[in-house]
Each structure stands twice: as structure tokens, then as C-alpha cells.
Design a protein around this motif. Structure first.
Motif, PDB file in Angstrom:
ATOM      1  N   ASN A 102       0.928  -1.252  -0.071  1.00  0.00           N
ATOM      2  CA  ASN A 102       0.200  -0.005  -0.130  1.00  0.00           C
ATOM      3  C   ASN A 102       0.752   1.130  -0.128  1.00  0.00           C
ATOM      4  O   ASN A 102       1.894   1.348   0.631  1.00  0.00           O
ATOM      5  CB  ASN A 102      -0.930   0.016   1.239  1.00  0.00           C
ATOM      6  N   ILE A 103       0.118   2.276  -0.717  1.00  0.00           N
ATOM      7  CA  ILE A 103       0.807   3.367  -0.689  1.00  0.00           C
ATOM      8  C   ILE A 103       0.719   4.113   0.733  1.00  0.00           C
ATOM      9  O   ILE A 103      -0.359   4.334   1.034  1.00  0.00           O
ATOM     10  CB  ILE A 103       0.626   4.413  -1.700  1.00  0.00           C
ATOM     11  N   ASN A 104       1.701   4.908   1.376  1.00  0.00           N
ATOM     12  CA  ASN A 104       1.379   5.464   2.822  1.00  0.00           C
ATOM     13  C   ASN A 104       1.633   6.752   2.328  1.00  0.00           C
ATOM     14  O   ASN A 104       2.564   7.506   2.247  1.00  0.00           O
ATOM     15  CB  ASN A 104       2.647   4.947   3.657  1.00  0.00           C
ATOM     16  N   LEU A 105       0.363   7.581   2.245  1.00  0.00           N
ATOM     17  CA  LEU A 105       0.451   8.946   2.226  1.00  0.00           C
ATOM     18  C   LEU A 105       0.993   9.921   3.294  1.00  0.00           C
ATOM     19  O   LEU A 105       1.463  11.003   3.058  1.00  0.00           O
ATOM     20  CB  LEU A 105      -1.187   9.651   2.152  1.00  0.00           C
ATOM     21  N   GLY A 106       0.691   9.364   4.567  1.00  0.00           N
ATOM     22  CA  GLY A 106       1.511   9.896   5.735  1.00  0.00           C
ATOM     23  C   GLY A 106       3.016  10.168   5.519  1.00  0.00           C
ATOM     24  O   GLY A 106       3.669  10.999   5.530  1.00  0.00           O
ATOM     25  N   LEU A 107       3.482   8.910   4.988  1.00  0.00           N
ATOM     26  CA  LEU A 107       4.916   8.920   4.956  1.00  0.00           C
ATOM     27  C   LEU A 107       5.373   9.985   3.809  1.00  0.00           C
ATOM     28  O   LEU A 107       6.496  10.562   3.788  1.00  0.00           O
ATOM     29  CB  LEU A 107       5.250   7.537   4.321  1.00  0.00           C
ATOM     30  N   ILE A 108       4.338   9.850   2.600  1.00  0.00           N
ATOM     31  CA  ILE A 108       4.709  10.564   1.413  1.00  0.00           C
ATOM     32  C   ILE A 108       4.770  12.190   1.977  1.00  0.00           C
ATOM     33  O   ILE A 108       5.814  12.988   1.436  1.00  0.00           O
ATOM     34  CB  ILE A 108       3.750  10.569   0.351  1.00  0.00           C
ATOM     35  N   VAL A 109       3.772  12.655   2.569  1.00  0.00           N
ATOM     36  CA  VAL A 109       3.734  14.085   3.381  1.00  0.00           C
ATOM     37  C   VAL A 109       4.916  14.328   4.153  1.00  0.00           C
ATOM     38  O   VAL A 109       5.438  15.594   3.943  1.00  0.00           O
ATOM     39  CB  VAL A 109       2.211  14.252   3.948  1.00  0.00           C
ATOM     40  N   VAL A 110       5.322  13.692   5.085  1.00  0.00           N
ATOM     41  CA  VAL A 110       6.208  13.932   5.988  1.00  0.00           C
ATOM     42  C   VAL A 110       7.548  13.817   5.556  1.00  0.00           C
ATOM     43  O   VAL A 110       8.525  14.908   5.762  1.00  0.00           O
ATOM     44  CB  VAL A 110       6.230  12.864   7.263  1.00  0.00           C
ATOM     45  N   PHE A 111       7.823  13.053   4.598  1.00  0.00           N
ATOM     46  CA  PHE A 111       9.301  12.911   4.161  1.00  0.00           C
ATOM     47  C   PHE A 111       9.388  13.809   3.017  1.00  0.00           C
ATOM     48  O   PHE A 111      10.527  14.392   2.761  1.00  0.00           O
ATOM     49  CB  PHE A 111       9.630  11.325   3.705  1.00  0.00           C
ATOM     50  N   THR A 112       8.386  14.346   2.259  1.00  0.00           N
ATOM     51  CA  THR A 112       8.465  15.317   1.480  1.00  0.00           C
ATOM     52  C   THR A 112       8.989  16.727   2.056  1.00  0.00           C
ATOM     53  O   THR A 112       9.760  17.329   1.576  1.00  0.00           O
ATOM     54  CB  THR A 112       7.207  15.499   0.416  1.00  0.00           C
ATOM     55  N   LEU A 113       8.163  16.848   3.152  1.00  0.00           N
ATOM     56  CA  LEU A 113       8.226  18.223   3.647  1.00  0.00           C
ATOM     57  C   LEU A 113       9.950  18.251   4.369  1.00  0.00           C
ATOM     58  O   LEU A 113      10.531  19.287   4.434  1.00  0.00           O
ATOM     59  CB  LEU A 113       7.412  18.529   4.640  1.00  0.00           C
ATOM     60  N   ILE A 114      10.296  17.153   4.844  1.00  0.00           N
ATOM     61  CA  ILE A 114      11.602  17.052   5.656  1.00  0.00           C
ATOM     62  C   ILE A 114      12.607  17.150   4.379  1.00  0.00           C
ATOM     63  O   ILE A 114      13.743  17.908   4.604  1.00  0.00           O
ATOM     64  CB  ILE A 114      11.795  15.701   6.375  1.00  0.00           C
ATOM     65  N   ALA A 115      12.399  16.609   3.129  1.00  0.00           N
ATOM     66  CA  ALA A 115      13.528  16.687   2.327  1.00  0.00           C
ATOM     67  C   ALA A 115      13.546  18.038   1.608  1.00  0.00           C
ATOM     68  O   ALA A 115      14.529  18.768   1.536  1.00  0.00           O
ATOM     69  CB  ALA A 115      12.910  15.586   1.227  1.00  0.00           C
ATOM     70  N   VAL A 116      12.330  18.530   1.480  1.00  0.00           N
ATOM     71  CA  VAL A 116      12.198  19.866   1.087  1.00  0.00           C
ATOM     72  C   VAL A 116      13.045  21.020   1.941  1.00  0.00           C
ATOM     73  O   VAL A 116      13.870  21.814   1.506  1.00  0.00           O
ATOM     74  CB  VAL A 116      10.866  20.431   0.909  1.00  0.00           C
ATOM     75  N   VAL A 117      12.652  20.852   3.381  1.00  0.00           N
ATOM     76  CA  VAL A 117      13.589  21.908   4.078  1.00  0.00           C
ATOM     77  C   VAL A 117      14.894  21.592   4.225  1.00  0.00           C
ATOM     78  O   VAL A 117      15.614  22.604   3.964  1.00  0.00           O
ATOM     79  CB  VAL A 117      12.623  21.470   5.703  1.00  0.00           C
ATOM     80  N   ILE A 118      15.204  20.265   4.338  1.00  0.00           N
ATOM     81  CA  ILE A 118      16.773  20.147   4.427  1.00  0.00           C
ATOM     82  C   ILE A 118      17.581  20.458   3.060  1.00  0.00           C
ATOM     83  O   ILE A 118      18.516  20.835   3.170  1.00  0.00           O
ATOM     84  CB  ILE A 118      16.938  18.758   4.850  1.00  0.00           C
ATOM     85  N   GLY A 119      16.940  20.240   2.275  1.00  0.00           N
ATOM     86  CA  GLY A 119      17.484  20.433   0.622  1.00  0.00           C
ATOM     87  C   GLY A 119      17.546  21.891   0.394  1.00  0.00           C
ATOM     88  O   GLY A 119      18.657  22.326   0.108  1.00  0.00           O
ATOM     89  N   GLU A 120      16.602  22.720   0.885  1.00  0.00           N
ATOM     90  CA  GLU A 120      16.419  24.091   0.836  1.00  0.00           C
ATOM     91  C   GLU A 120      17.824  24.798   1.631  1.00  0.00           C
ATOM     92  O   GLU A 120      18.389  25.430   0.972  1.00  0.00           O
ATOM     93  CB  GLU A 120      15.290  24.822   0.971  1.00  0.00           C
ATOM     94  N   ILE A 121      17.780  24.151   2.983  1.00  0.00           N
ATOM     95  CA  ILE A 121      18.802  24.696   3.930  1.00  0.00           C
ATOM     96  C   ILE A 121      20.245  24.278   3.269  1.00  0.00           C
ATOM     97  O   ILE A 121      21.169  25.300   3.094  1.00  0.00           O
ATOM     98  CB  ILE A 121      18.786  24.001   5.197  1.00  0.00           C
ATOM     99  N   LEU A 122      20.486  23.171   2.663  1.00  0.00           N
ATOM    100  CA  LEU A 122      21.836  22.608   2.152  1.00  0.00           C
ATOM    101  C   LEU A 122      21.858  23.462   0.857  1.00  0.00           C
ATOM    102  O   LEU A 122      23.217  24.136   0.555  1.00  0.00           O
ATOM    103  CB  LEU A 122      21.775  21.276   1.879  1.00  0.00           C
ATOM    104  N   PHE A 123      20.933  23.809  -0.005  1.00  0.00           N
ATOM    105  CA  PHE A 123      21.205  24.433  -1.190  1.00  0.00           C
ATOM    106  C   PHE A 123      21.582  25.968  -0.848  1.00  0.00           C
ATOM    107  O   PHE A 123      22.502  26.567  -1.513  1.00  0.00           O
ATOM    108  CB  PHE A 123      19.751  24.524  -2.052  1.00  0.00           C
ATOM    109  N   LEU A 124      21.214  26.583   0.116  1.00  0.00           N
ATOM    110  CA  LEU A 124      21.165  28.133   0.341  1.00  0.00           C
ATOM    111  C   LEU A 124      22.848  27.789   1.232  1.00  0.00           C
ATOM    112  O   LEU A 124      23.248  28.955   0.678  1.00  0.00           O
ATOM    113  CB  LEU A 124      20.385  28.576   1.547  1.00  0.00           C
ATOM    114  N   LEU A 125      22.945  27.159   2.252  1.00  0.00           N
ATOM    115  CA  LEU A 125      24.283  27.436   2.491  1.00  0.00           C
ATOM    116  C   LEU A 125      25.394  27.059   1.571  1.00  0.00           C
ATOM    117  O   LEU A 125      26.388  27.565   1.484  1.00  0.00           O
ATOM    118  CB  LEU A 125      24.570  25.913   3.514  1.00  0.00           C
TER     119      LEU A 125
END
Length: 257
Positions: A102-125
């Protein structure tokens, strides 16, 4: 792991072995095991089968890099080649092992947000050190909003191919570590996830033309994006997270920076 290998070589009770694995080698939040690991052996898999699988993955990666006159033809061909490698290696179990859960929508939302935040921070640095680093997520026409959705919809085939490439590398490394190393499975899975993420990041060097960006930004975010695959062994989760991550990063680059 040593105890497990002794149990495996000796005459053992299957329930006892399953209990041993559950209590010592598995994360509590996992849903099932990886294909052909421990009790789930791949029927007929040997050195030659894995060699052929690696060949298909390498050829698929080469096609992703190649630019044809027809847009996105490279992604389509790469996906066909990589899928052929999976079908050859895993045969009738391919879909059941990698897509059926089964596709887990909760996992998708949570880890998308985490990846975006960390990705943006690393990109800005990194942009403070390398002012000319680029997003590198596809074609950018004049119409910005159309750019994001059209380019991402058109590149979904490439995203699927990339995710199959990542998981293929992950499974191959995990198989090698399982065969050659006598360490706890939890450590083995973590080491494999980390090493695969940085290999995957390094494969983006031709897109970003910056090894630091490829290793750090792509490496770290790939590790986060693929944790849901470790949890429930369904590639659809990481495909959707990858798609959403790329879309959000493009939107932020066009409208916020």
C-alpha cells in the motif's frame, strides 16, 4: 548475524529463525523484508544474474544522460531498459516485491516536507560558497507556472527510472553486504541506504556540474526520500516524494529566490 548464519547452516526450526530475525535484525517500524534477503531468497540468482542486472542499470543510467533530438526519449528508453533488468532479475516477483504494498500518504507528506526543508537549507548554504550553483531540474520555458507543472509531468518517466535505478543499486549493495559481512542487519540496511544515497548523488554530477552539490544536497535528500522505501518496500512512495520534492523546489526557485 553470526548467530543467524549458524542457525541457517544448521538444522533449525523455521519459526525459531523468524523469531530470531524479528527480535534482533528488524526495525520495529518496518513492514516486511527486502526482496531475497534472509529467508526471502531469490530463486536462481547467482553471480551471472546480478551481473546482467548491473548491466541493465548501467545502460539505463547512460540513456538518462544521453540527449536525443526527441524530448524525453532518453527517459522513456532508460525506463524500458531498467524495467527489463528488474524483470530479468526478479521475474514474476518483480511487481509484488517492489510495487504491490500500500502507498502510505502519511509517509509521503512527512518525508517530502523534511526533504524540502533540508534540501533548501543545504542549497542555501552551498550557494554562499558556490554562487553559481543551479537547481538543474529540467527545462525552463518563459511561462513560470506552466514550466513547473509541464516539466514535472513530462519528466515523471525519468523520475520513475531514477527511483528504479536507486533501489536497484540499494538491493545490489545490500545483497553484497549480506553475503560478505557478518554485521547486524539494522546496521547493514543503514550503511546501504547511506552509501546508495551518496552514489546516487554522485551520479548527478553531469546534471549539476558540481561534485559538492551532487554529494551533499542530492546525497542527503536522497537518503531522506528513500527512508519510506526502507519502511514499507514500495517504490511508489519514493516516486511520489521525488515528484513532489522536485516540484516544490522548482516553485521555490522561481518564486522565492
Amino acid at each position: 548475524m553470526k548467530k543467524y548464519k549458524k542457525l541457517k547452516k544448521s538444522k533449525f526450526n523455521t519459526n525459531e529463525l523468524k523469531h530470531f530475525q524479528k527480535e534482533t535484525d528488524f526495525f520495529g517500524w518496518e513492514h516486511g523484508d527486502f526482496p531475497y534477503y534472509n529467508l526471502k531468497q531469490h530463486t536462481g540468482t547467482g553471480f551471472f544474474d546480478n551481473f546482467i542486472f548491473i548491466f541493465f542499470l548501467i545502460l539505463g543510467y547512460a540513456l538518462l544522460l544521453f540527449n536525443f533530438s526527441i524530448p524525453f526519449l532518453n527517459s522513456v528508453l532508460a525506463l524500458i531498459v531498467i524495467l527489463a533488468g528488474y524483470v530479468y532479475a526478479y521475474k514474476k516477483d518483480f511487481y509484488k516485491e517492489f510495487f504491490h504494498k500500500n502507498i502510505n500518504l502519511g509517509l509521503i507528506v512527512v518525508f517530502t516536507l523534511i526533504a524540502v526543508v533540508i534540501g533548501e537549507i543545504l542549497f542555501l548554504l552551498l550557494s554562499m560558497i558556490y554562487p553559481n550553483i543551479q537547481i538543474g531540474l529540467g527545462l525552463l520555458p518563459e511561462n513560470r507556472l506552466l514550466t513547473v507543472f509541464a516539466s514535472q509531468v513530462l519528466t515523471i518517466v525519468g523520475i520513475i527510472a531514477e527511483e528504479l535505478l536507486f533501489v536497484g543499486i540499494f538491493i545490489l549493495i545490500l545483497t553484497c553486504m549480506n553475503y560478505f559481512l557478518q554485521i547486524n542487519r539494522k546496521k547493514m540496511v543503514l550503511y546501504t541506504l547511506i552509501s546508495t544515497s551518496f552514489i546516487f548523488g554522485l551520479l548527478h554530477i553531469f546534471t549539476y556540474q558540481n561534485i559538492v552539490q551532487s554529494l551533499i544536497v542530492i546525497g542527503f535528500t536522497s537518503c531522506i526520500i528513500h527512508i519510506p522505501y526502507v519502511i514499507n518496500k514500495n517504490i511508489w512512495n519514493t516516486i511520489l516524494i521525488h515528484f513532489l520534492y522536485n516540484t516544490i523546489i522548482l516553485l521555490s526557485s522561481l518564486y522565492l529566490f
